[in-house]
Motif scaffolding. Structure first.
Motif, PDB file in Angstrom:
ATOM      1  N   SER A   1      -3.445 -11.823   1.521  1.00 49.36           N
ATOM      2  CA  SER A   1      -2.488 -12.152   2.586  1.00 49.36           C
ATOM      3  C   SER A   1      -1.094 -12.476   2.050  1.00 49.36           C
ATOM      4  O   SER A   1      -0.223 -12.901   2.821  1.00 49.36           O
ATOM      5  CB  SER A   1      -3.005 -13.341   3.406  1.00 49.36           C
ATOM      6  N   LEU A   2      -0.850 -12.260   0.761  1.00 53.09           N
ATOM      7  CA  LEU A   2       0.435 -12.617   0.156  1.00 53.09           C
ATOM      8  C   LEU A   2       1.577 -11.801   0.756  1.00 53.09           C
ATOM      9  O   LEU A   2       1.491 -10.581   0.891  1.00 53.09           O
ATOM     10  CB  LEU A   2       0.376 -12.392  -1.359  1.00 53.09           C
ATOM     11  N   VAL A   3       2.655 -12.496   1.103  1.00 52.87           N
ATOM     12  CA  VAL A   3       3.882 -11.865   1.594  1.00 52.87           C
ATOM     13  C   VAL A   3       5.033 -12.383   0.743  1.00 52.87           C
ATOM     14  O   VAL A   3       5.213 -13.595   0.607  1.00 52.87           O
ATOM     15  CB  VAL A   3       4.136 -12.192   3.080  1.00 52.87           C
ATOM     16  N   THR A   4       5.800 -11.473   0.154  1.00 50.79           N
ATOM     17  CA  THR A   4       6.936 -11.860  -0.688  1.00 50.79           C
ATOM     18  C   THR A   4       8.225 -11.266  -0.131  1.00 50.79           C
ATOM     19  O   THR A   4       8.238 -10.140   0.372  1.00 50.79           O
ATOM     20  CB  THR A   4       6.751 -11.386  -2.141  1.00 50.79           C
ATOM     21  N   VAL A   5       9.287 -12.038  -0.213  1.00 52.09           N
ATOM     22  CA  VAL A   5      10.620 -11.589   0.191  1.00 52.09           C
ATOM     23  C   VAL A   5      11.402 -11.310  -1.089  1.00 52.09           C
ATOM     24  O   VAL A   5      11.623 -12.219  -1.893  1.00 52.09           O
ATOM     25  CB  VAL A   5      11.324 -12.654   1.051  1.00 52.09           C
ATOM     26  N   ARG A   6      11.788 -10.064  -1.281  1.00 57.97           N
ATOM     27  CA  ARG A   6      12.379  -9.622  -2.551  1.00 57.97           C
ATOM     28  C   ARG A   6      13.796  -9.097  -2.362  1.00 57.97           C
ATOM     29  O   ARG A   6      14.156  -8.584  -1.286  1.00 57.97           O
ATOM     30  CB  ARG A   6      11.524  -8.528  -3.190  1.00 57.97           C
ATOM     31  N   VAL A   7      14.593  -9.196  -3.441  1.00 53.41           N
ATOM     32  CA  VAL A   7      15.946  -8.644  -3.476  1.00 53.41           C
ATOM     33  C   VAL A   7      15.868  -7.214  -4.007  1.00 53.41           C
ATOM     34  O   VAL A   7      15.295  -6.968  -5.066  1.00 53.41           O
ATOM     35  CB  VAL A   7      16.878  -9.486  -4.372  1.00 53.41           C
ATOM     36  N   ILE A   8      16.427  -6.264  -3.267  1.00 50.84           N
ATOM     37  CA  ILE A   8      16.428  -4.865  -3.684  1.00 50.84           C
ATOM     38  C   ILE A   8      17.565  -4.632  -4.684  1.00 50.84           C
ATOM     39  O   ILE A   8      18.699  -5.063  -4.467  1.00 50.84           O
ATOM     40  CB  ILE A   8      16.602  -3.928  -2.477  1.00 50.84           C
ATOM     41  N   ALA A   9      17.252  -3.944  -5.794  1.00 52.26           N
ATOM     42  CA  ALA A   9      18.255  -3.535  -6.780  1.00 52.26           C
ATOM     43  C   ALA A   9      18.458  -2.032  -6.619  1.00 52.26           C
ATOM     44  O   ALA A   9      17.663  -1.241  -7.122  1.00 52.26           O
ATOM     45  CB  ALA A   9      17.789  -3.869  -8.197  1.00 52.26           C
TER      46      ALA A   9
ATOM     47  N   SER B   1       0.819  -1.208   0.000  1.00 58.68           N
ATOM     48  CA  SER B   1       0.000   0.000   0.000  1.00 58.68           C
ATOM     49  C   SER B   1       0.855   1.261   0.000  1.00 58.68           C
ATOM     50  O   SER B   1       0.394   2.327  -0.422  1.00 58.68           O
ATOM     51  CB  SER B   1      -0.923   0.003   1.223  1.00 58.68           C
ATOM     52  N   LEU B   2       2.093   1.169   0.473  1.00 60.75           N
ATOM     53  CA  LEU B   2       2.982   2.333   0.490  1.00 60.75           C
ATOM     54  C   LEU B   2       3.588   2.616  -0.881  1.00 60.75           C
ATOM     55  O   LEU B   2       3.702   3.779  -1.289  1.00 60.75           O
ATOM     56  CB  LEU B   2       4.118   2.114   1.500  1.00 60.75           C
ATOM     57  N   PHE B   3       3.995   1.575  -1.602  1.00 57.59           N
ATOM     58  CA  PHE B   3       4.739   1.755  -2.844  1.00 57.59           C
ATOM     59  C   PHE B   3       4.007   1.251  -4.075  1.00 57.59           C
ATOM     60  O   PHE B   3       4.506   1.419  -5.189  1.00 57.59           O
ATOM     61  CB  PHE B   3       6.099   1.053  -2.740  1.00 57.59           C
ATOM     62  N   GLY B   4       2.859   0.618  -3.913  1.00 50.97           N
ATOM     63  CA  GLY B   4       2.153   0.104  -5.073  1.00 50.97           C
ATOM     64  C   GLY B   4       2.963  -0.968  -5.775  1.00 50.97           C
ATOM     65  O   GLY B   4       3.667  -1.770  -5.154  1.00 50.97           O
ATOM     66  N   SER B   5       2.907  -0.956  -7.094  1.00 51.81           N
ATOM     67  CA  SER B   5       3.614  -1.968  -7.887  1.00 51.81           C
ATOM     68  C   SER B   5       5.038  -1.554  -8.253  1.00 51.81           C
ATOM     69  O   SER B   5       5.718  -2.277  -8.980  1.00 51.81           O
ATOM     70  CB  SER B   5       2.834  -2.249  -9.179  1.00 51.81           C
ATOM     71  N   SER B   6       5.498  -0.395  -7.761  1.00 54.22           N
ATOM     72  CA  SER B   6       6.823   0.083  -8.159  1.00 54.22           C
ATOM     73  C   SER B   6       7.938  -0.829  -7.669  1.00 54.22           C
ATOM     74  O   SER B   6       8.971  -0.966  -8.325  1.00 54.22           O
ATOM     75  CB  SER B   6       7.048   1.508  -7.633  1.00 54.22           C
ATOM     76  N   LEU B   7       7.774  -1.462  -6.509  1.00 53.52           N
ATOM     77  CA  LEU B   7       8.812  -2.376  -6.025  1.00 53.52           C
ATOM     78  C   LEU B   7       8.988  -3.552  -6.979  1.00 53.52           C
ATOM     79  O   LEU B   7      10.099  -3.865  -7.400  1.00 53.52           O
ATOM     80  CB  LEU B   7       8.456  -2.878  -4.626  1.00 53.52           C
ATOM     81  N   ALA B   8       7.880  -4.191  -7.319  1.00 49.89           N
ATOM     82  CA  ALA B   8       7.955  -5.378  -8.168  1.00 49.89           C
ATOM     83  C   ALA B   8       8.371  -5.047  -9.590  1.00 49.89           C
ATOM     84  O   ALA B   8       8.994  -5.875 -10.262  1.00 49.89           O
ATOM     85  CB  ALA B   8       6.606  -6.098  -8.179  1.00 49.89           C
ATOM     86  N   SER B   9       8.061  -3.859 -10.078  1.00 52.85           N
ATOM     87  CA  SER B   9       8.331  -3.534 -11.478  1.00 52.85           C
ATOM     88  C   SER B   9       9.674  -2.862 -11.698  1.00 52.85           C
ATOM     89  O   SER B   9      10.277  -3.036 -12.759  1.00 52.85           O
ATOM     90  CB  SER B   9       7.216  -2.631 -12.027  1.00 52.85           C
ATOM     91  N   ALA B  10      10.164  -2.108 -10.732  1.00 54.31           N
ATOM     92  CA  ALA B  10      11.353  -1.294 -10.993  1.00 54.31           C
ATOM     93  C   ALA B  10      12.490  -1.493 -10.007  1.00 54.31           C
ATOM     94  O   ALA B  10      13.639  -1.236 -10.351  1.00 54.31           O
ATOM     95  CB  ALA B  10      10.963   0.198 -11.009  1.00 54.31           C
ATOM     96  N   TRP B  11      12.233  -1.941  -8.790  1.00 50.80           N
ATOM     97  CA  TRP B  11      13.277  -1.949  -7.779  1.00 50.80           C
ATOM     98  C   TRP B  11      13.523  -3.307  -7.141  1.00 50.80           C
ATOM     99  O   TRP B  11      14.580  -3.508  -6.537  1.00 50.80           O
ATOM    100  CB  TRP B  11      12.935  -0.942  -6.673  1.00 50.80           C
ATOM    101  N   ALA B  12      12.598  -4.222  -7.214  1.00 50.25           N
ATOM    102  CA  ALA B  12      12.780  -5.515  -6.536  1.00 50.25           C
ATOM    103  C   ALA B  12      12.011  -6.604  -7.277  1.00 50.25           C
ATOM    104  O   ALA B  12      11.067  -7.184  -6.749  1.00 50.25           O
ATOM    105  CB  ALA B  12      12.313  -5.410  -5.079  1.00 50.25           C
ATOM    106  N   ARG B  13      12.448  -6.899  -8.485  1.00 49.03           N
ATOM    107  CA  ARG B  13      11.753  -7.901  -9.289  1.00 49.03           C
ATOM    108  C   ARG B  13      12.005  -9.322  -8.811  1.00 49.03           C
ATOM    109  O   ARG B  13      11.141 -10.185  -8.928  1.00 49.03           O
ATOM    110  CB  ARG B  13      12.192  -7.776 -10.754  1.00 49.03           C
ATOM    111  N   THR B  14      13.187  -9.589  -8.278  1.00 49.26           N
ATOM    112  CA  THR B  14      13.567 -10.950  -7.922  1.00 49.26           C
ATOM    113  C   THR B  14      12.952 -11.355  -6.588  1.00 49.26           C
ATOM    114  O   THR B  14      13.146 -10.681  -5.571  1.00 49.26           O
ATOM    115  CB  THR B  14      15.094 -11.077  -7.845  1.00 49.26           C
TER     116      THR B  14
END
Length: 429
Positions: free
Chosen positions: A270-278, A247-260
């Motif tokens: 209830s989805l929780v994902t652990v992502r690598v930050i680029a 809710s804070l960042f929308g889809s920007s994390l998954a699309s531009a900063w943390a795809r992996t």
């Protein structure tokens, strides 16, 4: 003697404890063979890089697309004044409407037989009745402008009404089942991160998830709590994306900063994902990942040809495909210089991980294929040698695991996320 060793409990290293030196069974100095194997593997990587660099110099340079700017989490929606200002530019005021200088018959209208289309005179007053009144075109233009203005006003009011009435009602509270599912997903994610993610990297999370990670033993100094004023956490290595963070960042994390994705838990709301930050953007991370993949392919092929290592077909294909973490490749080359090893399989402990995430554990057979040592003595020897490996590729976890077919294996595992550039200059993703 073998039965006594098998029944004896294997020593376990507590995660996070200070690394100890070699056990009494480890030799005081490493054989030359281990270093020669690692040097051959690294030499193969260097040679492959040199060839790739030559081809890259001959090819025209292509500029890398710039990473998209970080969007503040508290950036609000577009103001209504901006919408009306944009819409207003599409309508000209009455003073700017171009009026026709003459009136001609509409196309497709039949004229009486023998008559001709009226021709506007070059000069002089027009005969009475030969043309429409001069004020009629201007009146029609004014009516058009008024109609468009009314449409714009109605549109603006509609947008404002939707925004107001859409936010006014109280949100329906989630059901008890949904609350239980969300809690289970968060607990599973906290447990996984505390066990699998390196204690030496920064992890960003919402306040509730950070509290759960602290409760599971993750160091507080490595946690970065995210709030309504936070920007994209580019200084972290990992972000736990909960519904709150989404809710804070929308889809920007998954699309531009943390795809992996390293791991995911739950589903739907209830989805929780652990992502690598680029930190430099997804494009820069992908370029470095491609280089690291090429290095892993070369090193894996060199390791596959080592006579001290027994590899089944599937594991061999994973080595040549560059699917294995670089630190595991270094660790296997190191221990193979001391003891012959039999690889059973490679794996990734992250459920729902993205395709291409390096495999971070290897299962080794617990029986000495040379039959010089008992099973228990052989396992103790492997543990001792791996505990003396260089800190850059020393395993984080060594434990006995039982596979589905009942086989006992020594599972050797490294932590997440997988670093890039192990065979070359170290750099952040």
């Amino acid at each position: 003697m073998a039965d006594e060793d098998r029944g004896r409990e294997l020593p376990q290293r507590v995660r996070g404890a200070a690394r100890s030196g070699p056990s009494a069974t480890a030799p005081s100095s490493s054989p030359v063979l281990s270093e020669e194997l690692r040097q051959r593997m690294r030499a193969a990587v260097t040679a492959e890089r040199s060839g790739a660099a030559t081809k890259q110099d001959e090819a025209p340079a292509v500029s890398e697309p710039a990473a998209p700017p970080a969007r503040a989490a508290n950036a609000g929606p577009i103001a209504e004044d901006e919408i009306t200002e944009w819409l207003g530019t599409t309508v000209k005021p009455p003073s700017e409407v171009e009026l026709p200088s003459e009136v001609t018959p509409r196309s497709g209208v039949k004229l009486p037989s023998g008559s001709q289309a009226p021709v506007a005179p070059v000069a002089g007053p027009a005969p009475a009745g030969s043309a429409r009144p001069a004020g009629r075109p201007r009146s029609r233009a004014r009516r058009s402008v008024r109609f468009l203005a009314v449409v714009l006003v109605i549109g603006v009011l509609a947008v404002a009404g939707v925004r107001y009435f859409g936010r006014s009602p109280e949100a329906r509270p989630p059901s008890a089942a949904a609350v239980r599912q969300a809690a289970a997903a968060r607990a599973a994610a906290a447990t996984w991160v505390a066990q699998q993610v390196s204690r030496d990297v920064k992890v960003s999370c919402d306040p509730a998830m950070c509290a759960a990670l602290r409760a599971h033993g993750f160091p507080s100094r490595e946690l970065l709590a995210l709030g309504s004023t936070s920007e994209v956490p580019v200084r972290s290595a990992v972000v736990v994306e909960t519904p709150t963070v989404l809710s804070l960042f929308g889809s920007s994390l998954a699309s531009a900063w943390a795809r992996t994705v390293l791991a995911s838990f739950g589903s739907g709301p209830s989805l929780v994902t652990v992502r690598v930050i680029a930190p430099n953007g997804a494009a820069a991370y992908q370029a470095k990942l491609s280089t690291d993949l090429a290095d892993r392919k070369t090193a894996g092929a060199a390791l596959l040809n080592a006579p001290q290592i027994s590899v089944p077909a599937l594991a061999g294909a994973q080595l040549t495909a560059g699917a294995v973490d670089s630190r595991l490749l270094e660790a296997l080359a190191f221990v193979a210089g001391h003891q012959p090893i039999s690889i059973v399989q490679f794996g990734n402990p992250g459920p729902g991980a993205s395709a291409g995430v390096p495999l971070r554990y290897v299962d080794l057979a617990e029986r000495d294929r040379t039959r010089k040592l008992s099973s228990a003595a052989y396992v103790r020897s492997l543990r001792a040698y791996l505990s003396t490996a260089d800190v850059t590729f020393r395993p984080d976890i060594m434990t006995t695991a039982v596979l589905a077919d009942g086989q006992h294996v020594l599972r050797v595992e490294v932590s997440a996320p997988s670093p890039l550039g192990v065979f070359g200059p170290q750099s952040s993703p």
